[in-house]
Design a protein around this motif. Structure first.
Motif, PDB file in Angstrom:
ATOM      1  N   GLY A 323       0.571  -0.952   0.066  1.00  0.00           N
ATOM      2  CA  GLY A 323       0.008  -0.038  -0.117  1.00  0.00           C
ATOM      3  C   GLY A 323       0.924   0.844  -0.159  1.00  0.00           C
ATOM      4  N   GLY A 324       1.622   0.806   0.668  1.00  0.00           N
ATOM      5  CA  GLY A 324       3.184   2.198   0.351  1.00  0.00           C
ATOM      6  C   GLY A 324       3.813   2.419  -0.442  1.00  0.00           C
ATOM      7  N   VAL A 325       3.740   1.489  -1.360  1.00  0.00           N
ATOM      8  CA  VAL A 325       4.346   1.716  -2.229  1.00  0.00           C
ATOM      9  C   VAL A 325       3.262   2.553  -3.302  1.00  0.00           C
ATOM     10  CG1 VAL A 325       5.742   0.318  -4.439  1.00  0.00           C
ATOM     11  CG2 VAL A 325       6.272  -0.004  -2.580  1.00  0.00           C
ATOM     12  N   LEU A 326       2.413   1.924  -3.255  1.00  0.00           N
ATOM     13  CA  LEU A 326       0.769   2.414  -4.405  1.00  0.00           C
ATOM     14  C   LEU A 326       1.061   3.913  -4.276  1.00  0.00           C
ATOM     15  CD1 LEU A 326      -1.053  -0.675  -4.393  1.00  0.00           C
ATOM     16  CD2 LEU A 326       0.032   0.099  -6.679  1.00  0.00           C
ATOM     17  N   LEU A 327       0.979   4.141  -2.870  1.00  0.00           N
ATOM     18  CA  LEU A 327       0.347   5.836  -2.407  1.00  0.00           C
ATOM     19  C   LEU A 327       1.442   6.779  -3.328  1.00  0.00           C
ATOM     20  CD1 LEU A 327      -0.913   7.922  -0.882  1.00  0.00           C
ATOM     21  CD2 LEU A 327       0.081   6.855   1.018  1.00  0.00           C
ATOM     22  N   SER A 328       3.040   6.302  -3.476  1.00  0.00           N
ATOM     23  CA  SER A 328       3.895   6.507  -3.628  1.00  0.00           C
ATOM     24  C   SER A 328       4.339   6.901  -5.363  1.00  0.00           C
ATOM     25  CB  SER A 328       5.164   6.014  -2.836  1.00  0.00           C
ATOM     26  OG  SER A 328       5.777   5.973  -1.703  1.00  0.00           O
ATOM     27  N   VAL A 329       3.583   5.228  -5.640  1.00  0.00           N
ATOM     28  CA  VAL A 329       3.777   5.563  -7.482  1.00  0.00           C
ATOM     29  C   VAL A 329       3.016   6.196  -7.209  1.00  0.00           C
ATOM     30  CG1 VAL A 329       3.307   4.005  -9.288  1.00  0.00           C
ATOM     31  CG2 VAL A 329       4.665   3.403  -7.333  1.00  0.00           C
ATOM     32  N   ALA A 330       2.008   6.673  -6.973  1.00  0.00           N
ATOM     33  CA  ALA A 330       0.347   7.144  -7.577  1.00  0.00           C
ATOM     34  C   ALA A 330       1.195   8.398  -7.680  1.00  0.00           C
ATOM     35  CB  ALA A 330      -0.727   6.912  -6.736  1.00  0.00           C
ATOM     36  N   ALA A 331       1.415   9.578  -6.445  1.00  0.00           N
ATOM     37  CA  ALA A 331       2.312  10.899  -6.189  1.00  0.00           C
ATOM     38  C   ALA A 331       2.857  11.096  -7.386  1.00  0.00           C
ATOM     39  CB  ALA A 331       2.322  10.717  -4.549  1.00  0.00           C
ATOM     40  N   VAL A 332       4.261  10.284  -7.184  1.00  0.00           N
ATOM     41  CA  VAL A 332       5.342  10.941  -7.525  1.00  0.00           C
ATOM     42  C   VAL A 332       4.841  11.097  -9.007  1.00  0.00           C
ATOM     43  CG1 VAL A 332       7.494   9.787  -8.649  1.00  0.00           C
ATOM     44  CG2 VAL A 332       6.841  10.319  -6.115  1.00  0.00           C
ATOM     45  N   GLY A 333       4.273   9.432  -9.727  1.00  0.00           N
ATOM     46  CA  GLY A 333       3.539   9.677 -11.015  1.00  0.00           C
ATOM     47  C   GLY A 333       2.723  11.341 -11.493  1.00  0.00           C
ATOM     48  N   ALA A 334       2.066  11.585 -10.447  1.00  0.00           N
ATOM     49  CA  ALA A 334       1.091  12.757 -10.571  1.00  0.00           C
ATOM     50  C   ALA A 334       2.200  13.763 -10.886  1.00  0.00           C
ATOM     51  CB  ALA A 334      -0.039  12.567  -9.864  1.00  0.00           C
ATOM     52  N   MET A 335       3.311  13.958 -10.269  1.00  0.00           N
ATOM     53  CA  MET A 335       4.414  15.060 -10.195  1.00  0.00           C
ATOM     54  C   MET A 335       4.683  15.939 -11.630  1.00  0.00           C
ATOM     55  SD  MET A 335       7.221  14.797  -7.293  1.00  0.00           S
ATOM     56  CE  MET A 335       5.891  14.473  -5.412  1.00  0.00           C
ATOM     57  N   PRO A 336       5.334  15.163 -12.852  1.00  0.00           N
ATOM     58  CA  PRO A 336       5.091  15.290 -13.983  1.00  0.00           C
ATOM     59  C   PRO A 336       3.897  16.080 -14.439  1.00  0.00           C
ATOM     60  CG  PRO A 336       5.286  12.719 -14.160  1.00  0.00           C
ATOM     61  CD  PRO A 336       5.389  13.721 -12.423  1.00  0.00           C
ATOM     62  N   LEU A 337       2.871  15.203 -14.040  1.00  0.00           N
ATOM     63  CA  LEU A 337       1.532  16.304 -14.988  1.00  0.00           C
ATOM     64  C   LEU A 337       1.038  17.351 -14.194  1.00  0.00           C
ATOM     65  CD1 LEU A 337      -0.843  12.696 -14.511  1.00  0.00           C
ATOM     66  CD2 LEU A 337       0.976  14.146 -17.002  1.00  0.00           C
ATOM     67  N   LEU A 338       1.625  17.618 -13.065  1.00  0.00           N
ATOM     68  CA  LEU A 338       1.146  19.008 -12.042  1.00  0.00           C
ATOM     69  C   LEU A 338       2.322  19.569 -12.781  1.00  0.00           C
ATOM     70  CD1 LEU A 338      -1.089  20.301  -9.975  1.00  0.00           C
ATOM     71  CD2 LEU A 338       0.927  19.528  -8.680  1.00  0.00           C
ATOM     72  N   VAL A 339       3.908  19.206 -13.731  1.00  0.00           N
ATOM     73  CA  VAL A 339       4.837  20.202 -13.237  1.00  0.00           C
ATOM     74  C   VAL A 339       4.210  20.509 -14.744  1.00  0.00           C
ATOM     75  CG1 VAL A 339       6.851  20.347 -14.202  1.00  0.00           C
ATOM     76  CG2 VAL A 339       6.032  19.324 -13.069  1.00  0.00           C
ATOM     77  N   ARG A 340       3.664  20.369 -15.276  1.00  0.00           N
ATOM     78  CA  ARG A 340       3.220  20.392 -16.365  1.00  0.00           C
ATOM     79  C   ARG A 340       2.073  21.710 -16.544  1.00  0.00           C
ATOM     80  NH1 ARG A 340       3.106  15.739 -20.664  1.00  0.00           N
ATOM     81  NH2 ARG A 340       5.317  14.957 -20.765  1.00  0.00           N
ATOM     82  N   LEU A 341       0.742  21.463 -15.324  1.00  0.00           N
ATOM     83  CA  LEU A 341      -0.161  21.993 -15.303  1.00  0.00           C
ATOM     84  C   LEU A 341       0.447  23.551 -15.105  1.00  0.00           C
ATOM     85  CD1 LEU A 341      -2.902  22.407 -14.905  1.00  0.00           C
ATOM     86  CD2 LEU A 341      -2.940  21.363 -13.030  1.00  0.00           C
ATOM     87  N   ALA A 342       1.359  23.477 -13.973  1.00  0.00           N
ATOM     88  CA  ALA A 342       2.063  24.852 -12.942  1.00  0.00           C
ATOM     89  C   ALA A 342       2.399  25.900 -14.309  1.00  0.00           C
ATOM     90  CB  ALA A 342       2.437  24.064 -12.020  1.00  0.00           C
ATOM     91  N   ARG A 343       2.868  25.472 -15.201  1.00  0.00           N
ATOM     92  CA  ARG A 343       3.974  26.183 -15.907  1.00  0.00           C
ATOM     93  C   ARG A 343       2.378  26.904 -17.076  1.00  0.00           C
ATOM     94  NH1 ARG A 343       8.511  22.108 -18.454  1.00  0.00           N
ATOM     95  NH2 ARG A 343       9.568  23.120 -16.254  1.00  0.00           N
TER      96      ARG A 343
END
Length: 470
Positions: A323-343
């Motif tokens: 469960g900890g791994v899946l939560l981390s994967v989801a959070a880190v995996g969403a970061m590049p999408l948020l980088v594009r949105l933040a720009r």
């Protein structure tokens, strides 16, 4: 009656709580002292007129020392005793931290930080194993969570101290102020922390182990009960030859799984800790916002480490860690999408990065602390500190790799951060595979209580001359 049954029947005593508090303090100071060079780096580089590349060896030296110290310290703990190695480690890193504050150049600093790292590394497996072998079985996973939180808390304490001390007094005082309490703590440890009862039983016999258990629990223990237990206890010969049974076929899945999982989670953790502020700055976040995201990561990591014990008690270690791994994967995996949105929409970035950094810190800390809890229970007593030490050494090696790889990927990709986050996601997936490979996970507390109850009934039946009782 086994040592675990004696401890479980009598519960957690005041002495147990004092031991846990003292060892938590060791790991807090370990976390403080480990961060000193990184926090002092800007001031030291200006004073010595060094570039970041030239200062890099001083930062890597402590991590390399930790890799060596963790493996060697675990082996020494099995050979000479967990308590003795822990005390020596605290003495070593306390003295060397203060000595590093008197450094006159980068070579001297790097050499002293390497020796500091030996002490940092040797302390960790022996601290974890001591707590695991002194506490009742039902309290161990929660205690592992507290230990996992302690080093993270040390980093936060170091950052808060640096904000006050370095601008006012300079970096040399920072080393002195942080090193001195480590030596004061040594006096507390000498009075508070005993040797592992299992180690004492193996080396000195049941009478010495019974006296130790009596002091820990506040009630006398019959040595004869412990003698009856341990035809299965590790013999003194086994303790004198630590690790001899570690690299054998019965431990194959445990070794491969823990080594892989520790390597991968440390790689991901250090890569995030080292480069997240730079990545977020590239995404247009202010420097204050970038540091805020890192602070949220650490705060949620502390919460994750503490909550691990409660989650394992309810669900067991395998579901909790996955469960900890899946939560981390989801959070880190969403970061590049948020980088594009933040720009495109800068206002969306600040809060979003805080949330994702917190979730990533929470998930990674659950995994990190949970792996230590599994390691302290899965290996046999005669090679427990060695086994955990070797597994953690793979993580220490990954720490160096994560710091270097993160910088290399960012340099190659320039403004594209997707590759950086993809590397971390890949490491987390590898960690999950390692967790699934391990074949000795912790059961939920209710299952363990049932097993211990059955063991007690069998023991009682044998004492009455009825071997089939229970």
């Amino acid at each position: 009656m086994s040592i675990d049954l004696v401890l479980e029947e009598r519960g957690v005593s005041r002495r147990h709580k004092a031991v846990v508090a003292a060892i938590v303090a060791v790991l807090v100071f370990d976390g403080v002292d480990l961060q000193l060079a990184a926090l002092s780096a800007p001031t030291m580089m200006r004073e010595w007129n060094l570039s970041p590349a030239a200062f890099g060896p001083a930062l890597a030296a402590a991590l390399l020392g930790m890799a060596v110290g963790t493996a060697a310290g675990g082996r020494l703990g099995d050979r000479r005793g967990r308590r003795r190695v822990l005390l020596g480690s605290v003495l070593l890193f306390g003295v060397m931290v203060m000595a590093a504050g008197a450094s006159t150049g980068i070579v001297e600093l790097a050499a002293l930080r390497f020796v500091c790292g030996l002490g940092f590394g040797a302390a960790i497996p022996n601290a974890y194993v001591l707590v695991a072998e002194l506490l009742p079985p039902g309290s161990r996973t929660k205690a592992m969570g507290l230990l996992g939180m302690a080093t993270v808390a040390g980093g936060a304490v170091a950052a808060a101290t640096a904000l006050v001390v370095i601008p006012a007094l300079g970096w040399r005082w920072m080393f002195l102020i942080c090193g001195t309490p480590s030596l004061a703590l040594l006096l507390v440890l000498v009075r508070t922390v005993p040797e592992s009862p299992r180690f004492v039983l193996a080396r000195e016999g049941s009478e010495a182990a019974a006296r130790l258990l009596g002091r820990m629990t506040g009630r006398p223990v019959d040595p004869g009960e412990l003698e009856q237990q341990d035809t299965k206890a590790p013999a003194a010969k086994a303790v004198r030859a630590p690790g001899g049974r570690l690299l054998t076929r019965p431990h194959l899945r445990l070794n491969l799984g823990l080594w892989t999982a520790f390597f991968a989670i440390f790689f991901a953790n250090i890569a995030i800790n080292s480069w997240l502020p730079s990545v977020l700055s590239r995404a247009g976040l202010s420097l204050t916002g970038s540091f805020g995201a890192s602070m949220v990561f650490f705060l949620f990591a502390m919460a994750g480490a503490v909550s691990m014990g409660y989650l394992v008690a309810v669900f067991g270690s395998r579901p909790t860690l996955i469960g900890g791994v899946l939560l981390s994967v989801a959070a880190v995996g969403a970061m590049p999408l948020l980088v594009r949105l933040a720009r495109s929409v800068p206002a969306m970035g600040g809060t979003g990065f805080l949330v994702l950094a917190g979730l990533a810190g929470l998930g990674m800390a659950v995994v990190n602390a949970g792996l230590s809890a599994v390691g302290t229970s899965a290996y046999p007593v005669e090679s427990r500190a060695t086994g955990l030490g070797v597994a953690m050494t793979s993580g220490r090696i990954a720490s160096v790799a994560g710091a270097l790889a993160g910088g290399a990927v960012l340099s190659m990709t320039r403004d594209d951060t997707a590759a950086f986050f993809a590397v971390i996601v890949a490491a987390l997936v590898l960690c999950g595979l390692g967790i699934l490979t391990v074949d000795r996970h912790l059961a939920p507390a209710r299952t363990e209580r049932g097993a211990r109850g059955a063991a007690q009934r069998v023991t009682a039946g044998r004492a009455r001359g009825n071997p089939t009782s229970g």
